[in-house]
Every structure is written in structure tokens, then in C-alpha cells.
Design a protein around this motif. Structure first.
Motif, PDB file in Angstrom:
ATOM      1  N   ALA A   1       0.817  -1.218   0.000  1.00  0.00           N
ATOM      2  CA  ALA A   1       0.000   0.000   0.000  1.00  0.00           C
ATOM      3  C   ALA A   1       0.848   1.264   0.000  1.00  0.00           C
ATOM      4  O   ALA A   1       0.313   2.378  -0.005  1.00  0.00           O
ATOM      5  N   GLY A   2       2.168   1.106   0.033  1.00  0.00           N
ATOM      6  CA  GLY A   2       3.060   2.247  -0.106  1.00  0.00           C
ATOM      7  C   GLY A   2       3.616   2.818   1.181  1.00  0.00           C
ATOM      8  O   GLY A   2       4.156   3.927   1.179  1.00  0.00           O
ATOM      9  N   PHE A   3       3.517   2.069   2.273  1.00  0.00           N
ATOM     10  CA  PHE A   3       3.958   2.595   3.564  1.00  0.00           C
ATOM     11  C   PHE A   3       5.357   2.124   3.945  1.00  0.00           C
ATOM     12  O   PHE A   3       5.800   1.050   3.546  1.00  0.00           O
ATOM     13  N   THR A   4       6.046   2.956   4.737  1.00  0.00           N
ATOM     14  CA  THR A   4       7.237   2.502   5.447  1.00  0.00           C
ATOM     15  C   THR A   4       6.769   1.507   6.494  1.00  0.00           C
ATOM     16  O   THR A   4       5.814   1.763   7.230  1.00  0.00           O
ATOM     17  N   THR A   5       7.423   0.338   6.569  1.00  0.00           N
ATOM     18  CA  THR A   5       6.982  -0.707   7.495  1.00  0.00           C
ATOM     19  C   THR A   5       8.074  -1.034   8.509  1.00  0.00           C
ATOM     20  O   THR A   5       9.259  -0.814   8.268  1.00  0.00           O
ATOM     21  N   LYS A   6       7.629  -1.607   9.614  1.00  0.00           N
ATOM     22  CA  LYS A   6       8.528  -1.794  10.751  1.00  0.00           C
ATOM     23  C   LYS A   6       8.095  -3.016  11.548  1.00  0.00           C
ATOM     24  O   LYS A   6       6.893  -3.306  11.657  1.00  0.00           O
ATOM     25  N   SER A   7       9.058  -3.754  12.099  1.00  0.00           N
ATOM     26  CA  SER A   7       8.724  -4.878  12.958  1.00  0.00           C
ATOM     27  C   SER A   7       9.763  -5.002  14.063  1.00  0.00           C
ATOM     28  O   SER A   7      10.815  -4.363  14.030  1.00  0.00           O
ATOM     29  N   SER A   8       9.442  -5.848  15.044  1.00  0.00           N
ATOM     30  CA  SER A   8      10.282  -5.962  16.230  1.00  0.00           C
ATOM     31  C   SER A   8      10.426  -7.419  16.641  1.00  0.00           C
ATOM     32  O   SER A   8       9.487  -8.215  16.507  1.00  0.00           O
ATOM     33  N   ILE A   9      11.617  -7.759  17.143  1.00  0.00           N
ATOM     34  CA  ILE A   9      11.911  -9.109  17.619  1.00  0.00           C
ATOM     35  C   ILE A   9      12.442  -9.031  19.045  1.00  0.00           C
ATOM     36  O   ILE A   9      13.363  -8.268  19.325  1.00  0.00           O
ATOM     37  N   MET A  10      11.848  -9.821  19.941  1.00  0.00           N
ATOM     38  CA  MET A  10      12.363  -9.944  21.303  1.00  0.00           C
ATOM     39  C   MET A  10      13.445 -11.022  21.313  1.00  0.00           C
ATOM     40  O   MET A  10      13.271 -12.101  20.726  1.00  0.00           O
ATOM     41  N   LEU A  11      14.538 -10.756  21.990  1.00  0.00           N
ATOM     42  CA  LEU A  11      15.616 -11.731  22.131  1.00  0.00           C
ATOM     43  C   LEU A  11      15.708 -12.203  23.583  1.00  0.00           C
ATOM     44  O   LEU A  11      15.272 -11.509  24.502  1.00  0.00           O
ATOM     45  N   GLY A  12      16.285 -13.375  23.762  1.00  0.00           N
ATOM     46  CA  GLY A  12      16.438 -13.920  25.108  1.00  0.00           C
ATOM     47  C   GLY A  12      15.393 -14.948  25.466  1.00  0.00           C
ATOM     48  O   GLY A  12      15.259 -15.346  26.627  1.00  0.00           O
ATOM     49  N   LEU A  13      14.634 -15.442  24.449  1.00  0.00           N
ATOM     50  CA  LEU A  13      13.603 -16.450  24.685  1.00  0.00           C
ATOM     51  C   LEU A  13      14.081 -17.858  24.353  1.00  0.00           C
ATOM     52  O   LEU A  13      13.310 -18.815  24.434  1.00  0.00           O
TER      53      LEU A  13
END
Length: 281
Positions: free
Chosen positions: A188-200
Motif C-alpha cells: 500500500a506504499g507505507f514505510t513498514t517496521k517490525s520488532s523481535i524480542m531476544l532472550g527467549l
């Protein structure tokens, strides 16, 4: 009590700016993920006059095992006046960058997408210069279309952890559905972002594989932070990842083409969000 390494020590909230933020949130009847999710960066962010506002109430219809937000089969009644109060709060604070997230609302026909969009539009109407980032549920199809029409600057959605460890999320949330949300937002034309938790309990190869899958759907911004157990009801930390490894992961992410990377033990999705978005423009 679980002993944490020295690099995870945070300041106790204090100061006039923090007090003003706390009073404003209470006075406007708003919720922040800073409080509801027991974020370790509350002192720093509120001291700088920034916060991530949580719309659609403070009760989530999902039951992710890592999360401290209250859960139930149904959320609270949708507050039609929330967009106005939210926009006024952003204006009163003089924010130039606002971050919105929400609880999951599987009890609503559109899972809250229209209300989320109204909140974005209200902020835009109050001050067109404010940039808006949304950390959205796993919207897709008509729900994503509804959110997209409000034209936020960044659409974020978290895969939360590597593919093998997705069971820490609610069973309705999967790595593939999260990738679909990010793919549709990017299309759709957006800047996208995601997140990862570490230590699991993830391996380095699994982290690198998750990066590759996120890049395969065009994800622009990646945030990596240490999983911290909010209460004894959540799963314990398997490992405290040291800052040097966070730096190494950041280098690997940049090498894979992410335009902006935030990788540090206390990093969370909206941590330094304005700076990350500016780099990604």
C-alpha cells in the motif's frame, strides 16, 4: 528475585516533564503502552515528553504469554470520543511524532480498524505537521485498507520472536500472518517496521532467518530488544543477550538492507521511533 545484568538498569521515573505526562494521560482518560506493558523505557521517554498511546481500551482479546496487558474475551466498549481526546493530548504536548498502538479487538467486526483510523485522522486534523506511526494488530484485507486510508507515516506490526518460538504468542497470531500484514502495508506504499524480542531461547541462525523473512516482504525498519519478564505469570528469561551481540545483530540487519535498525537490550518497537523513521525516509 531474578538478578538482571548491569546493562538493564533503568532510572526511576522523575522530573517535571514526567509528572506532566503522567497527569495529562490521567486527565484525558487515555492509556499508554508504557504503563500497560510495563515498558522499561518509561522514565526516559516520558522525561522527554514522548509516549506510545494505546487506543481501543486497555483489555486485549488475545492472550500472548509474554505480555502483561489485561486480557478477556471481550474488550471495553469503544470510546467514540477517544480520537478527539487523543488529538488534544498530542497537541497539548507539542509532539512532532506520535506513536499509536492498540490492544487486539477480535470481538469487533472490523477488529477496531475504523476506530484506529479515526484516531490517526483526528491527530492529522489537529496538527497536520505531526507525523504518526501506528503499531497495528495483524490487520489484513479490508482492515488494512481502512487503516491505510488514514495515511499514517509508518505502519508497524511485530513478529515478536523467531518462527520456532511463536507459541509464546496467542494461537491466533502466527509468523506467516504477521508477514502478510507487513506485506500488505508495504504494497500500500507505507514505510513498514517490525520488532523481535531476544532472550527467549532463539539461536543466532534463527534470528538471521527471521531478518531474511522480514526483508522478503519489504520490511524497512527492524527493532531488536531484550525480552524482560513483566511478572512471574509470564515465561522466564532464557538468556540475557549482551550489548555486543545486539551490535552484531544490528550490523547483520543493516547488511540485509533494513534502512533503519534499533538494536539494544532496552529497545522496544517505539523506542527512538522518530529517529528511526527519519533515517528510513
Amino acid at each position: 528475585m531474578e538478578r538482571k545484568p548491569s546493562w538493564l538498569k533503568v532510572a526511576i521515573p522523575h522530573g517535571a516533564r514526567w509528572k506532566a505526562m503522567s497527569e495529562l494521560v490521567a486527565r484525558r482518560g487515555l492509556h499508554t503502552v508504557c504503563d500497560e506493558a510495563a515498558c522499561p523505557n518509561k522514565a526516559e521517554c516520558w522525561g522527554c515528553g514522548t509516549a506510545t498511546f494505546m487506543v481501543l481500551g486497555d483489555v486485549c482479546t488475545r492472550g500472548c504469554r509474554f505480555c502483561a496487558v489485561a486480557t478477556a474475551r471481550e474488550g471495553r466498549p469503544v470510546d467514540d470520543d477517544e480520537p478527539r481526546r487523543l488529538a488534544e493530548a498530542v497537541k497539548e504536548l507539542g509532539l512532532r511524532y506520535a506513536v499509536l498502538t492498540s490492544v487486539d479487538r477480535d470481538d469487533l467486526p472490523d477488529r477496531g480498524a475504523a476506530h484506529f483510523a479515526r484516531c490517526v485522522l483526528a491527530i492529522r486534523a489537529a496538527d497536520p505537521a505531526v507525523r504518526v506511526e501506528v503499531l497495528a494488530p495483524d490487520y489484513r484485507g479490508p482492515e488494512m485498507d481502512e487503516l491505510a486510508r488514514s495515511r499514517p507515516d509508518v505502519i508497524a506490526h511485530n513478529v515478536e520472536t523467531v518462527r520456532r518460538l511463536q507459541s509464546i504468542r496467542d494461537a491466533r497470531a502466527t509468523f506467516d500472518l504477521s508477514l502478510r500484514t507487513l506485506r500488505e502495508a508495504k504494497a500500500a506504499g507505507f514505510t513498514t517496521k517490525s520488532s523481535i524480542m531476544l532472550g527467549l531461547g532463539e539461536t543466532e541462525d534463527e534470528v538471521l532467518s527471521a531478518m531474511d523473512e522480514l526483508r522478503s516482504v519489504g520490511c524497512d525498519i527492524l527493532v531488536m530488544g531484550q525480552y524482560l519478564r513483566p511478572t512471574t505469570k509470564q515465561p522466564p528469561v532464557v538468556e540475557y543477550v549482551d550489548p555486543e551481540r545486539f551490535a552484531r545483530y544490528a550490523e547483520a540487519a543493516r547488511g540485509r538492507g533494513f534502512s533503519s535498525v534499533v538494536s539494544a537490550p532496552l529497545a522496544r518497537t517505539s523506542y527512538h521511533a522518530a529517529a528511526a523513521a527519519e533515517v528510513s525516509k
